[in-house]
Scaffold this active site. Structure first.
Site, PDB file in Angstrom:
ATOM      1  N   HIS A  39       0.837  -1.207   0.000  1.00 56.08           N
ATOM      2  CA  HIS A  39       0.000   0.000   0.000  1.00 56.08           C
ATOM      3  C   HIS A  39       0.872   1.257   0.000  1.00 56.08           C
ATOM      4  CE1 HIS A  39      -3.833   2.091   1.329  1.00 56.08           C
ATOM      5  NE2 HIS A  39      -2.919   3.006   1.617  1.00 56.08           N
ATOM      6  N   GLU A  40       1.841   1.301   0.901  1.00 54.82           N
ATOM      7  CA  GLU A  40       2.685   2.497   1.021  1.00 54.82           C
ATOM      8  C   GLU A  40       3.589   2.675  -0.192  1.00 54.82           C
ATOM      9  OE1 GLU A  40       2.140   4.671   3.206  1.00 54.82           O
ATOM     10  OE2 GLU A  40       0.769   3.448   4.383  1.00 54.82           O
ATOM     11  N   HIS A  43       1.728   4.366  -3.020  1.00 53.01           N
ATOM     12  CA  HIS A  43       1.680   5.825  -2.884  1.00 53.01           C
ATOM     13  C   HIS A  43       2.978   6.441  -3.399  1.00 53.01           C
ATOM     14  CE1 HIS A  43      -2.080   6.084  -0.796  1.00 53.01           C
ATOM     15  NE2 HIS A  43      -1.669   5.468   0.304  1.00 53.01           N
TER      16      HIS A  43
END
Length: 228
Positions: A39-40, A43
């Site tokens: 997820h990170e 980004h």
């Protein structure tokens, strides 16, 4: 700042049989070491594509879980089934390839979309295992773990799309909110988050969130129906 936030409590309350709970505790570690980093990194990757190397310069453009783990978030995940990763640093002003508004939306939704992609990958792996390996108790539990983790990724995507700060979904409505409304929401973000936490503990959010994540899993199941 962009970050992954997740609670297993709300997920478990909607799927509370013993096997699900046991696999959920196993999945805590998968979430910390796989889901959150994925997820990170998403980004950071999208921000990099748009011209912002803030996260890259700080070593966050990687799937290495050690750089994404928030010690307190990981501890809370283990003890309370509520956790988070280190927010990915993003400077939207450096995303000069698109407008600030577009960059904010793209970078924000990258996290939830990455979790849906991961859910798809896990579903494909589980289905391939089922059609290529002889049935056994071990295979059943491995497939259950994979499918559980896929479900949790779908839930994580939905959860992070809640349209309030600091969730990723807030970026989707921030640009269309009246200025006074946006200011009010941001000023009262802590109170709103506390209310959301109470609703999660009470199980009030489990219905709609599980409904939406189930719909995502249904779509992914149909998309992989060619594996049989």
């Amino acid at each position: 700042m962009r970050g992954a936030i997740f609670t297993l409590f709300d997920y478990i309350t909607g799927n509370g049989n013993l096997i699900t709970v046991v696999l959920s505790f196993f999945s805590v570690f998968v979430i910390i070491f796989l889901c959150f980093p994925f997820h990170e990194c998403a980004h950071a990757f999208v921000a990099h594509l748009l011209g912002d190397d803030t996260a890259s310069e700080q070593g966050r453009l990687t799937l290495n879980p050690l750089v994404h783990i928030d010690p307190m978030g990981a501890l809370c995940m283990c003890l309370c089934n509520i956790g988070w990763a280190r927010p990915t640093p993003v400077d939207i002003r450096r995303c000069r390839k698109v407008s600030v508004r577009t960059a904010d939306v793209l970078v924000s939704v990258a996290g939830p979309v990455s979790n849906i992609i991961l859910a798809l990958i896990l579903m494909i792996i589980s289905k391939v295992l089922l059609v290529t390996i002889a049935p056994s108790t071990t295979l059943i539990y491995v497939v259950m773990a994979l499918q559980m983790t896929a479900n949790i990724n779908a839930f994580l995507a939905v959860f992070n799309l809640l349209p309030i700060p600091p969730f990723d979904g807030y970026a989707l409505i921030q640009g269309v909110l009246p200025r006074k409304a946006a200011i009010w929401v941001e000023q009262h973000a802590q109170i709103i988050n506390f209310i959301v936490l109470i609703l999660m503990i009470a199980g009030a959010l489990s219905g709609p969130l599980n409904f939406l994540s189930d719909k995502i899993m249904w779509v992914l199941d149909k998309a992989t129906s060619f594996i049989h």
